[in-house]
Enzyme design. Structure first.
Site, PDB file in Angstrom:
ATOM      1  N   SER A  41       0.867  -1.183   0.000  1.00 10.38           N
ATOM      2  CA  SER A  41       0.000   0.000   0.000  1.00 10.38           C
ATOM      3  C   SER A  41       0.904   1.234   0.000  1.00 10.38           C
ATOM      4  O   SER A  41       2.049   1.173  -0.451  1.00 10.38           O
ATOM      5  CB  SER A  41      -0.916  -0.024   1.227  1.00 10.38           C
ATOM      6  OG  SER A  41      -1.755   1.119   1.217  1.00 10.38           O
ATOM      7  N   TYR A  90      -3.601   6.495  -8.053  1.00 13.91           N
ATOM      8  CA  TYR A  90      -2.664   5.618  -7.344  1.00 13.91           C
ATOM      9  C   TYR A  90      -3.080   5.484  -5.870  1.00 13.91           C
ATOM     10  O   TYR A  90      -3.172   4.382  -5.331  1.00 13.91           O
ATOM     11  CB  TYR A  90      -1.268   6.224  -7.485  1.00 13.91           C
ATOM     12  CG  TYR A  90      -0.201   5.637  -6.613  1.00 13.91           C
ATOM     13  CD1 TYR A  90       0.462   4.478  -6.994  1.00 13.91           C
ATOM     14  CD2 TYR A  90       0.180   6.268  -5.422  1.00 13.91           C
ATOM     15  CE1 TYR A  90       1.475   3.943  -6.194  1.00 13.91           C
ATOM     16  CE2 TYR A  90       1.182   5.749  -4.629  1.00 13.91           C
ATOM     17  CZ  TYR A  90       1.821   4.589  -5.022  1.00 13.91           C
ATOM     18  OH  TYR A  90       2.823   4.068  -4.234  1.00 13.91           O
TER      19      TYR A  90
HETATM   20  N1  LIG Z   1       9.076   4.550  -2.863  1.00 19.62           N
HETATM   21  C1  LIG Z   1       8.116   5.022  -2.085  1.00 19.62           C
HETATM   22  O1  LIG Z   1       8.241   6.105  -1.471  1.00 19.62           O
HETATM   23  C2  LIG Z   1       6.826   4.268  -1.938  1.00 19.62           C
HETATM   24  C3  LIG Z   1       5.862   4.828  -1.089  1.00 19.62           C
HETATM   25  C4  LIG Z   1       4.660   4.161  -0.916  1.00 19.62           C
HETATM   26  C5  LIG Z   1       4.427   2.980  -1.572  1.00 19.62           C
HETATM   27  N2  LIG Z   1       5.375   2.437  -2.403  1.00 19.62           N
HETATM   28  C6  LIG Z   1       5.038   1.183  -3.082  1.00 19.62           C
HETATM   29  O2  LIG Z   1       6.052   0.217  -2.831  1.00 19.62           O
HETATM   30  C7  LIG Z   1       6.157  -0.657  -3.982  1.00 19.62           C
HETATM   31  C8  LIG Z   1       7.607  -0.681  -4.466  1.00 19.62           C
HETATM   32  O3  LIG Z   1       7.970   0.668  -4.789  1.00 19.62           O
HETATM   33  P1  LIG Z   1       9.435   1.112  -5.246  1.00 19.62           P
HETATM   34  O4  LIG Z   1       9.698   2.397  -4.574  1.00 19.62           O
HETATM   35  O5  LIG Z   1      10.397  -0.013  -5.140  1.00 19.62           O
HETATM   36  O6  LIG Z   1       9.133   1.438  -6.770  1.00 19.62           O
HETATM   37  P2  LIG Z   1       9.968   1.183  -8.118  1.00 19.62           P
HETATM   38  O7  LIG Z   1      11.429   1.125  -7.814  1.00 19.62           O
HETATM   39  O8  LIG Z   1       9.479   2.202  -9.081  1.00 19.62           O
HETATM   40  O9  LIG Z   1       9.484  -0.286  -8.554  1.00 19.62           O
HETATM   41  C9  LIG Z   1       8.208  -0.496  -9.080  1.00 19.62           C
HETATM   42  C10 LIG Z   1       8.087  -1.931  -9.540  1.00 19.62           C
HETATM   43  O10 LIG Z   1       6.812  -2.104 -10.186  1.00 19.62           O
HETATM   44  C11 LIG Z   1       7.009  -2.723 -11.459  1.00 19.62           C
HETATM   45  N3  LIG Z   1       5.936  -2.302 -12.363  1.00 19.62           N
HETATM   46  C12 LIG Z   1       5.589  -1.045 -12.730  1.00 19.62           C
HETATM   47  N4  LIG Z   1       4.561  -1.075 -13.597  1.00 19.62           N
HETATM   48  C13 LIG Z   1       4.253  -2.384 -13.781  1.00 19.62           C
HETATM   49  C14 LIG Z   1       3.296  -3.077 -14.569  1.00 19.62           C
HETATM   50  N5  LIG Z   1       2.432  -2.431 -15.367  1.00 19.62           N
HETATM   51  N6  LIG Z   1       3.260  -4.424 -14.504  1.00 19.62           N
HETATM   52  C15 LIG Z   1       4.148  -5.105 -13.728  1.00 19.62           C
HETATM   53  N7  LIG Z   1       5.065  -4.519 -12.960  1.00 19.62           N
HETATM   54  C16 LIG Z   1       5.133  -3.159 -12.992  1.00 19.62           C
HETATM   55  C17 LIG Z   1       8.385  -2.250 -11.894  1.00 19.62           C
HETATM   56  O11 LIG Z   1       8.919  -3.107 -12.898  1.00 19.62           O
HETATM   57  P3  LIG Z   1      10.086  -2.599 -13.950  1.00 19.62           P
HETATM   58  O12 LIG Z   1      10.943  -1.614 -13.223  1.00 19.62           O
HETATM   59  O13 LIG Z   1      10.791  -3.881 -14.311  1.00 19.62           O
HETATM   60  O14 LIG Z   1       9.384  -1.983 -15.115  1.00 19.62           O
HETATM   61  C18 LIG Z   1       9.142  -2.334 -10.576  1.00 19.62           C
HETATM   62  O15 LIG Z   1       9.533  -3.674 -10.337  1.00 19.62           O
HETATM   63  C19 LIG Z   1       5.169  -0.125  -5.021  1.00 19.62           C
HETATM   64  O16 LIG Z   1       3.956  -0.827  -4.922  1.00 19.62           O
HETATM   65  C20 LIG Z   1       4.967   1.324  -4.606  1.00 19.62           C
HETATM   66  O17 LIG Z   1       3.703   1.793  -5.008  1.00 19.62           O
HETATM   67  C21 LIG Z   1       6.580   3.069  -2.609  1.00 19.62           C
END
Ligand SMILES: NC(=O)c1ccc[n+]([C@@H]2O[C@H](COP(=O)([O-])OP(=O)(O)OC[C@H]3O[C@@H](n4cnc5c(N)ncnc54)[C@H](OP(=O)(O)O)[C@@H]3O)[C@@H](O)[C@H]2O)c1
Length: 249
Positions: free
Chosen positions: A139, A154
């Site tokens: 989330s 989102y």
């Molecule tokens: N970073 C933050 O501050 C934050 C805050 C709140 C929640 N989150 C959540 O935590 C999780 C991980 O975030 P993160 O920061 O590690 O983000 P990230 O580095 O941008 O990674 C996002 C991941 O989602 C995959 N993805 C994107 N679009 C997709 C699609 N259409 N189908 C399948 N896979 C898809 C990407 O694959 P590719 O790169 O291979 O394309 C990547 O593996 C996410 O759910 C994000 O919403 C993050």
């Protein structure tokens, strides 16, 4: 670790990469999913000297039921079942104020951030009905606070994930399936630069709003997920746990 057949959807992201680094030494069958960016996973496999018997890559877009079910089935066929699913996929289709979002853009946000997690969990839980398992979904801490003006689809999708967790945890409990979510706050990953398109000044300003006065690290979130997959998580289900450095207090 509870069981050792773990599928990480979104392993190519920054939090996903931190998680597979933690899990790899204790996983008999670690499945790592990517969408467009396979390179960091290939590099990790080489660096950690993981062979194809223990570490497998799965590439796909996860925006619809068929692709989500196919991923889980492919993983389970390779691993001989599935003990845990971790979903870390997520994106922002178009970071603009909600007034300007089209129906297609709105639906695209819901497909990746809500439909994908649901259909992944749906299939994983079908496999886990014999033997139990763990599901951890992603989330966001902002889902409890109305999301962001430029990322409303989102935020709404992530609020939906928190509802999913409660229903799936209730219905999974008799089968020994524990379902939880992590809710990251502001974590220093490419999510903010590549997807939400924030610049360095905006990132600095955002970090200053966090009571702990820094952005979180991918490892901060990965360690909580590792805990939920461990014996420490044996009596935890239906929860959405923030990892946010006190954000929003
Ligand atoms: N970073 C933050 O501050 C934050 C805050 C709140 C929640 N989150 C959540 O935590 C999780 C991980 O975030 P993160 O920061 O590690 O983000 P990230 O580095 O941008 O990674 C996002 C991941 O989602 C995959 N993805 C994107 N679009 C997709 C699609 N259409 N189908 C399948 N896979 C898809 C990407 O694959 P590719 O790169 O291979 O394309 C990547 O593996 C996410 O759910 C994000 O919403 C993050």
């Amino acid at each position: 670790m509870i069981g050792s057949r773990v599928l990480v959807a979104g392993a190519s992201g920054d939090i996903g990469q931190a998680l597979i680094r933690l899990l790899a030494p204790n996983c008999a069958k670690l499945g790592a999913h990517y969408c467009e960016n396979r390179v960091p996973l290939d590099m990790f496999a080489e660096e950690a000297q993981l062979d194809q018997e223990h570490f497998a890559l799965f590439g796909s877009d996860l925006s619809d039921q068929e692709s989500c079910h196919r991923l889980v089935d492919s993983y389970a066929a390779w691993a001989g079942g599935i003990d845990a699913l971790v979903q870390l996929t997520g994106t922002v289709t178009k970071p603009v104020p909600w007034e300007g979002l089209s129906e297609d853009e709105w639906n695209a946000d819901l497909r990746v951030n809500l439909n994908g997690p649901f259909f992944l969990a749906q299939r994983a839980m079908a496999h886990m009905k014999v033997g139990g398992g763990r599901v951890v979904l992603a989330s966001t801490a902002s889902a409890q606070h109305g999301g962001g003006t430029n990322t409303l689809g989102y935020g709404v999708a992530k609020a939906g994930v928190e509802c999913l967790v409660k229903c799936l945890a209730r219905d999974g409990a008799p089968h020994g399936i524990l379902v939880n979510a992590v809710a990251p706050g502001f974590i220093q990953t490419q999510f903010h630069t590549r997807r939400a398109q924030k610049n360095a000044a905006a990132l600095k300003k955002r970090a200053e709003l966090v009571p702990l006065k820094r952005a979180g690290l991918p490892e901060d979130v990965a360690r909580l997920i590792e805990y939920l997959l461990s014996a420490g998580g044996n009596y935890i289900t239906g929860e959405c746990m923030a990892v946010s450095g006190g954000d929003w207090l």
